[in-house]
Design a protein around this motif. Sequence first.
Motif, PDB file in Angstrom:
ATOM      1  N   HIS A  60      23.225  20.933  19.813  1.00 48.72           N
ATOM      2  CA  HIS A  60      22.002  21.103  20.608  1.00 48.72           C
ATOM      3  C   HIS A  60      20.962  21.912  19.847  1.00 48.72           C
ATOM      4  O   HIS A  60      21.131  23.119  19.632  1.00 48.72           O
ATOM      5  N   HIS A  62      16.418  21.883  18.685  1.00 51.84           N
ATOM      6  CA  HIS A  62      15.072  21.297  18.815  1.00 51.84           C
ATOM      7  C   HIS A  62      14.414  21.506  17.448  1.00 51.84           C
ATOM      8  O   HIS A  62      13.752  22.536  17.235  1.00 51.84           O
ATOM      9  N   HIS A 206      19.538  20.269  29.886  1.00 52.51           N
ATOM     10  CA  HIS A 206      19.696  21.724  29.940  1.00 52.51           C
ATOM     11  C   HIS A 206      20.163  22.047  31.360  1.00 52.51           C
ATOM     12  O   HIS A 206      19.431  21.784  32.311  1.00 52.51           O
TER      13      HIS A 206
HETATM   14 ZN   LIG Z   1      17.430  23.472  24.314  1.00 53.85          ZN
END
Ligand SMILES: [Zn+2]
Length: 415
Positions: A60, A62, A206
């Motif tokens: 996970h 970004h 999330h």
């Molecule tokens: Zn996140």
Amino acid sequence: MILRARYVAPVDGPVIDDGFVAAEGGRIVEVGPWKKPRTTTGETLDYGDAVIVPGFVNAHTHLDLSDLGGKVPPGADLIDWLSRLMKLRSAMTVDETTVAEAVRLGVEQSLASGVTTVGDVTSSPDWTRPMLARSYLRSVSYGEVIAIGQRRGLLERRLAAALSRDWAAPRVRVGVSPHSPYTVEPAAMKRCGEEAEKHLASVCVHLLESPHEEEFARLASGPLREYLVGLKVWDERVAAADCDPVELLRRSGLLNSRLLLAHVNYVSDAQIALLGECGVSIAYCPRTHAAFGHPPHRCADMLARGMSVCIGTDSLASNPSLSVLDELRHVRRAHPEISPETLLRMGTLHGAKALGFGEEVGTLSPRRWADMTVVPIEPKSVKDPLAAIFSGKLPPLASYVAGKRVHPAESADAR
Ligand SMILES: [Zn+2]
């Protein structure tokens, strides 16, 4: 291509003393105690005092926020941090060039820290995916869907962008990320579930990151409502899901083995049991979790139930690095009850499974892609090499994807 080291940790079997891994055509052909490989020729590269492990999986992250390092320090209040993040983001120029540069930075940091596969959530798939396709990383690129209140109208466009196969590449798969129960309305969550089912797509949500999420899901009230009001996103048509966040996902048709939940910091026994039964994977983001001062994560309870708990770094906006190895070193201190063998599985095979790569990477076994990381250890006093790498501080010596050395880049040798 043959790599040798004092230890090889294949994950699907015991650690091998003085071991080797041989690869051909990008895939592993032999693994075992050192001998001249039968199946492949070529020079042997001996890393000496090191452990060869499968490439780490950052389940996970970004990458498109990799330009925010140090700019939005996490504090004790997640909602305050989210507000500061959104404010900064809206004051910045965010275009194709800045996103591409952030992703490039994130890819570089990932490979340098031994991460070879990522689950990457992106709010701009059209700008992120070309960079992933050009990189050596293996990835699931989850296109983010935010659709609530004033942003309700974004739903179909965001969903289509997420699931577009325009930029799918051999190492890049597409998925969808309905962001969270407080940014995606119940009806929109259901639409995401329908589309994910139709495309059999990987999904990332999330979930239960904040202690206020349960109240928001049940009643559409509380601090998360205030957060949306502050962003001028809230409108009176926002409906409560009228159930807890896990039940919301169940009703949306999302509770299955293609679902990866990020964080899950505030979870009950009953919710853990249901998630476990449905084969959902959990991405624990250890240093981000610690930075916000959440209560101890229940990763050990989840593991005890046989759940696939993997590791995420989240973004550089909340975390000092994109290194899964450093996350595992943190978990070693925070959860000494978890064995080094399990830690290694969390950082490799569990993440690979969570992203749908569970048959291709995550262990060092014949026919899998030769994605590997070489972690140095102190030359003396190593009884347990896995405990040594998780109590050490040194970064990996090298990363390989499909048998090619991708860090340090092979061209670096010529300099
Ligand atoms: Zn996140």
